[in-house]
Write a protein that holds these residues in place. Sequence first.
Motif, mmCIF file in Angstrom:
data_model
loop_
_atom_site.group_PDB
_atom_site.id
_atom_site.type_symbol
_atom_site.label_atom_id
_atom_site.label_comp_id
_atom_site.label_asym_id
_atom_site.label_seq_id
_atom_site.Cartn_x
_atom_site.Cartn_y
_atom_site.Cartn_z
ATOM 1 N N ASP A 29 16.340 -4.254 12.515
ATOM 2 C CA ASP A 29 15.746 -4.484 13.859
ATOM 3 C C ASP A 29 14.940 -5.812 13.965
ATOM 4 N N LYS A 30 15.376 -6.781 14.574
ATOM 5 C CA LYS A 30 14.920 -8.244 14.781
ATOM 6 C C LYS A 30 13.432 -8.126 15.438
ATOM 7 N N ALA A 31 13.156 -7.062 16.236
ATOM 8 C CA ALA A 31 11.600 -7.079 16.848
ATOM 9 C C ALA A 31 10.663 -6.451 15.602
ATOM 10 N N VAL A 83 9.628 4.981 4.958
ATOM 11 C CA VAL A 83 10.134 5.864 4.044
ATOM 12 C C VAL A 83 11.583 5.450 3.885
ATOM 13 N N ILE A 84 12.094 5.858 2.801
ATOM 14 C CA ILE A 84 13.598 5.406 2.414
ATOM 15 C C ILE A 84 14.530 6.564 2.302
ATOM 16 N N ASN A 85 15.767 6.558 2.797
ATOM 17 C CA ASN A 85 16.575 7.590 2.916
ATOM 18 C C ASN A 85 17.717 7.020 2.234
ATOM 19 N N ILE A 86 18.673 7.590 1.451
ATOM 20 C CA ILE A 86 19.750 7.340 0.950
ATOM 21 C C ILE A 86 20.939 8.129 1.161
ATOM 22 N N ILE A 134 21.335 2.624 2.158
ATOM 23 C CA ILE A 134 19.783 2.815 1.735
ATOM 24 C C ILE A 134 19.036 2.401 3.267
ATOM 25 N N ASP A 135 18.631 3.531 3.853
ATOM 26 C CA ASP A 135 18.042 3.451 5.076
ATOM 27 C C ASP A 135 16.506 3.177 5.008
ATOM 28 N N LYS A 142 9.056 6.399 13.662
ATOM 29 C CA LYS A 142 9.951 7.306 13.357
ATOM 30 C C LYS A 142 11.340 6.755 13.855
ATOM 31 N N ALA A 143 11.628 5.443 13.367
ATOM 32 C CA ALA A 143 12.805 4.808 13.717
ATOM 33 C C ALA A 143 13.304 3.971 12.731
ATOM 34 N N LEU A 144 14.735 3.909 12.570
ATOM 35 C CA LEU A 144 15.521 3.135 11.443
ATOM 36 C C LEU A 144 15.029 1.738 11.737
ATOM 37 N N ILE A 145 14.575 0.997 10.632
ATOM 38 C CA ILE A 145 14.178 -0.362 10.887
ATOM 39 C C ILE A 145 15.050 -1.420 10.142
#
Length: 185
Positions: A29-31, A83-86, A134-135, A142-145
Amino acid sequence: MKAFKLLPLALLMLFVTSCSSVKVTADYDKAVDFQQYKTYAFFKEGIDQAKVNDLDKKRILNAIDANLAAKGLVKTDKNPDFVINIFTKAQEQVNVTNNSHFYSPYGYYGWGWGPYWGPNNTTVTTSIEGTLYIDILDTNKKALIWQGIGTGYLDKAPNPEKKEQRINDFIEKILAKFPPVIEKK
Protein backbone atom coordinates in the motif's frame (compact mmCIF):
# COMPACT_ATOMS: atom_id res chain seq x y z
CA MET A 1 37.42 -26.68 -30.36
CA LYS A 2 37.87 -26.49 -26.57
CA ALA A 3 34.95 -24.08 -26.39
CA PHE A 4 32.66 -26.73 -27.88
CA LYS A 5 33.79 -29.25 -25.27
CA LEU A 6 33.04 -26.81 -22.45
CA LEU A 7 29.63 -25.76 -23.82
CA PRO A 8 27.68 -28.66 -22.23
CA LEU A 9 29.30 -27.93 -18.84
CA ALA A 10 28.43 -24.23 -19.12
CA LEU A 11 24.82 -25.03 -20.02
CA LEU A 12 24.56 -27.45 -17.10
CA MET A 13 25.89 -24.82 -14.67
CA LEU A 14 23.41 -22.26 -16.04
CA PHE A 15 20.55 -24.73 -15.58
CA VAL A 16 21.59 -25.65 -12.03
CA THR A 17 21.93 -22.03 -10.92
CA SER A 18 18.67 -20.99 -12.57
CA CYS A 19 16.76 -23.81 -10.86
CA SER A 20 18.11 -22.90 -7.46
CA SER A 21 17.06 -19.28 -7.65
CA VAL A 22 14.01 -17.78 -6.02
CA LYS A 23 11.78 -15.41 -7.97
CA VAL A 24 10.44 -12.70 -5.70
CA THR A 25 7.71 -10.13 -6.10
CA ALA A 26 6.23 -7.74 -3.58
CA ASP A 27 3.22 -5.47 -3.45
CA TYR A 28 2.31 -2.86 -0.87
CA ASP A 29 0.00 0.00 0.00
CA LYS A 30 1.72 3.18 -1.21
CA ALA A 31 -0.22 5.31 1.29
CA VAL A 32 1.36 3.57 4.29
CA ASP A 33 4.36 4.98 6.17
CA PHE A 34 6.30 1.80 6.93
CA GLN A 35 8.70 3.65 9.24
CA GLN A 36 5.96 3.75 11.92
CA TYR A 37 6.02 -0.02 12.42
CA LYS A 38 8.27 -1.25 15.21
CA THR A 39 6.61 -4.38 16.62
CA TYR A 40 5.02 -7.49 15.14
CA ALA A 41 3.41 -10.81 15.98
CA PHE A 42 2.39 -13.88 14.00
CA PHE A 43 -1.25 -14.39 13.03
CA LYS A 44 -1.64 -17.81 14.67
CA GLU A 45 -5.03 -18.73 13.18
CA GLY A 46 -3.76 -18.15 9.64
CA ILE A 47 -0.40 -19.81 10.17
CA ASP A 48 -2.06 -22.89 11.65
CA GLN A 49 -3.87 -23.34 8.32
CA ALA A 50 -0.70 -23.08 6.19
CA LYS A 51 -0.23 -26.27 4.16
CA VAL A 52 3.30 -27.11 5.24
CA ASN A 53 4.55 -29.61 7.79
CA ASP A 54 5.18 -28.40 11.33
CA LEU A 55 8.98 -28.70 11.06
CA ASP A 56 9.12 -26.52 7.96
CA LYS A 57 6.56 -24.11 9.44
CA LYS A 58 8.83 -23.68 12.47
CA ARG A 59 11.84 -23.12 10.16
CA ILE A 60 9.89 -20.48 8.20
CA LEU A 61 8.79 -18.62 11.33
CA ASN A 62 12.31 -18.73 12.82
CA ALA A 63 13.75 -17.35 9.57
CA ILE A 64 11.17 -14.54 9.53
CA ASP A 65 11.99 -13.73 13.18
CA ALA A 66 15.72 -13.60 12.49
CA ASN A 67 15.27 -11.46 9.39
CA LEU A 68 12.94 -8.95 11.04
CA ALA A 69 15.14 -8.75 14.17
CA ALA A 70 18.06 -7.87 11.89
CA LYS A 71 15.94 -4.99 10.57
CA GLY A 72 15.37 -3.74 14.14
CA LEU A 73 11.76 -4.94 14.50
CA VAL A 74 10.65 -6.50 17.79
CA LYS A 75 8.32 -9.47 18.24
CA THR A 76 5.66 -8.96 20.90
CA ASP A 77 2.43 -10.56 22.08
CA LYS A 78 1.01 -7.28 23.39
CA ASN A 79 -0.52 -4.88 20.88
CA PRO A 80 1.84 -5.34 17.89
CA ASP A 81 1.93 -2.75 15.10
CA PHE A 82 1.44 -5.48 12.49
CA VAL A 83 0.80 -9.20 12.22
CA ILE A 84 2.33 -11.68 9.80
CA ASN A 85 0.51 -14.48 8.05
CA ILE A 86 1.99 -17.07 5.70
CA PHE A 87 0.57 -19.52 3.25
CA THR A 88 2.08 -21.86 0.73
CA LYS A 89 1.29 -23.40 -2.62
CA ALA A 90 3.09 -26.20 -4.44
CA GLN A 91 2.84 -27.37 -8.03
CA GLU A 92 4.50 -30.35 -9.64
CA GLN A 93 6.39 -29.60 -12.85
CA VAL A 94 6.93 -32.41 -15.37
CA ASN A 95 9.95 -32.03 -17.66
CA VAL A 96 10.32 -34.23 -20.76
CA THR A 97 13.64 -34.32 -22.60
CA ASN A 98 13.97 -36.10 -25.93
CA ASN A 99 17.53 -36.82 -27.11
CA SER A 100 16.95 -37.50 -30.78
CA HIS A 101 18.95 -39.74 -33.04
CA PHE A 102 22.68 -39.21 -33.15
CA TYR A 103 24.24 -39.56 -36.57
CA SER A 104 27.94 -40.13 -37.17
CA PRO A 105 29.16 -40.53 -40.78
CA TYR A 106 32.19 -42.34 -39.35
CA GLY A 107 30.22 -45.12 -37.73
CA TYR A 108 29.87 -46.07 -34.09
CA TYR A 109 32.11 -43.70 -32.08
CA GLY A 110 34.03 -42.84 -35.28
CA TRP A 111 35.41 -46.34 -35.89
CA GLY A 112 34.48 -46.81 -39.59
CA TRP A 113 31.95 -49.57 -40.37
CA GLY A 114 29.37 -47.26 -41.94
CA PRO A 115 27.00 -44.67 -40.55
CA TYR A 116 25.56 -45.01 -37.04
CA TRP A 117 22.16 -43.88 -35.80
CA GLY A 118 22.27 -43.57 -32.03
CA PRO A 119 19.61 -44.28 -29.47
CA ASN A 120 16.51 -42.18 -29.04
CA ASN A 121 16.38 -41.47 -25.31
CA THR A 122 13.43 -39.80 -23.65
CA THR A 123 13.73 -38.86 -20.00
CA VAL A 124 10.97 -37.61 -17.76
CA THR A 125 11.75 -35.79 -14.53
CA THR A 126 9.53 -34.07 -12.03
CA SER A 127 10.20 -31.21 -9.69
CA ILE A 128 8.14 -29.29 -7.20
CA GLU A 129 7.74 -25.56 -7.64
CA GLY A 130 6.81 -24.00 -4.32
CA THR A 131 5.41 -20.57 -3.57
CA LEU A 132 5.55 -18.89 -0.18
CA TYR A 133 3.35 -15.89 0.55
CA ILE A 134 4.16 -13.58 3.44
CA ASP A 135 1.35 -11.16 4.29
CA ILE A 136 1.77 -8.20 6.62
CA LEU A 137 -1.40 -6.71 8.06
CA ASP A 138 -1.77 -3.47 9.99
CA THR A 139 -3.42 -4.33 13.32
CA ASN A 140 -5.19 -0.98 13.72
CA LYS A 141 -6.56 -0.78 10.16
CA LYS A 142 -7.07 -4.55 9.95
CA ALA A 143 -5.83 -4.36 6.37
CA LEU A 144 -3.14 -5.95 4.21
CA ILE A 145 -0.32 -3.44 3.80
CA TRP A 146 2.45 -5.59 2.26
CA GLN A 147 2.72 -8.97 0.53
CA GLY A 148 5.89 -10.75 -0.50
CA ILE A 149 5.83 -13.79 -2.76
CA GLY A 150 8.75 -16.13 -3.35
CA THR A 151 8.64 -18.90 -5.94
CA GLY A 152 11.34 -21.49 -6.48
CA TYR A 153 12.04 -25.15 -6.93
CA LEU A 154 12.01 -27.24 -3.80
CA ASP A 155 14.64 -29.91 -3.80
CA LYS A 156 14.79 -32.92 -1.58
CA ALA A 157 17.30 -31.68 0.95
CA PRO A 158 19.69 -34.43 2.02
CA ASN A 159 19.59 -33.26 5.65
CA PRO A 160 17.75 -30.83 7.93
CA GLU A 161 20.62 -28.31 7.82
CA LYS A 162 20.40 -28.00 4.02
CA LYS A 163 16.62 -27.72 4.20
CA GLU A 164 16.88 -24.98 6.81
CA GLN A 165 19.42 -23.12 4.68
CA ARG A 166 17.12 -23.30 1.64
CA ILE A 167 14.21 -21.91 3.70
CA ASN A 168 16.43 -19.15 5.11
CA ASP A 169 17.43 -18.18 1.56
CA PHE A 170 13.77 -18.06 0.51
CA ILE A 171 12.79 -15.84 3.46
CA GLU A 172 15.81 -13.57 3.13
CA LYS A 173 15.08 -12.90 -0.54
CA ILE A 174 11.39 -12.23 0.08
CA LEU A 175 11.93 -9.95 3.08
CA ALA A 176 14.69 -8.04 1.30
CA LYS A 177 11.79 -6.09 -0.19
CA PHE A 178 10.36 -5.22 3.25
CA PRO A 179 9.95 -2.48 4.25
CA PRO A 180 9.58 -1.05 0.77
CA VAL A 181 11.74 1.88 -0.21
CA ILE A 182 9.30 4.62 -1.13
CA GLU A 183 10.75 7.52 -3.07
CA LYS A 184 9.85 10.94 -1.75
CA LYS A 185 8.38 13.31 -4.32
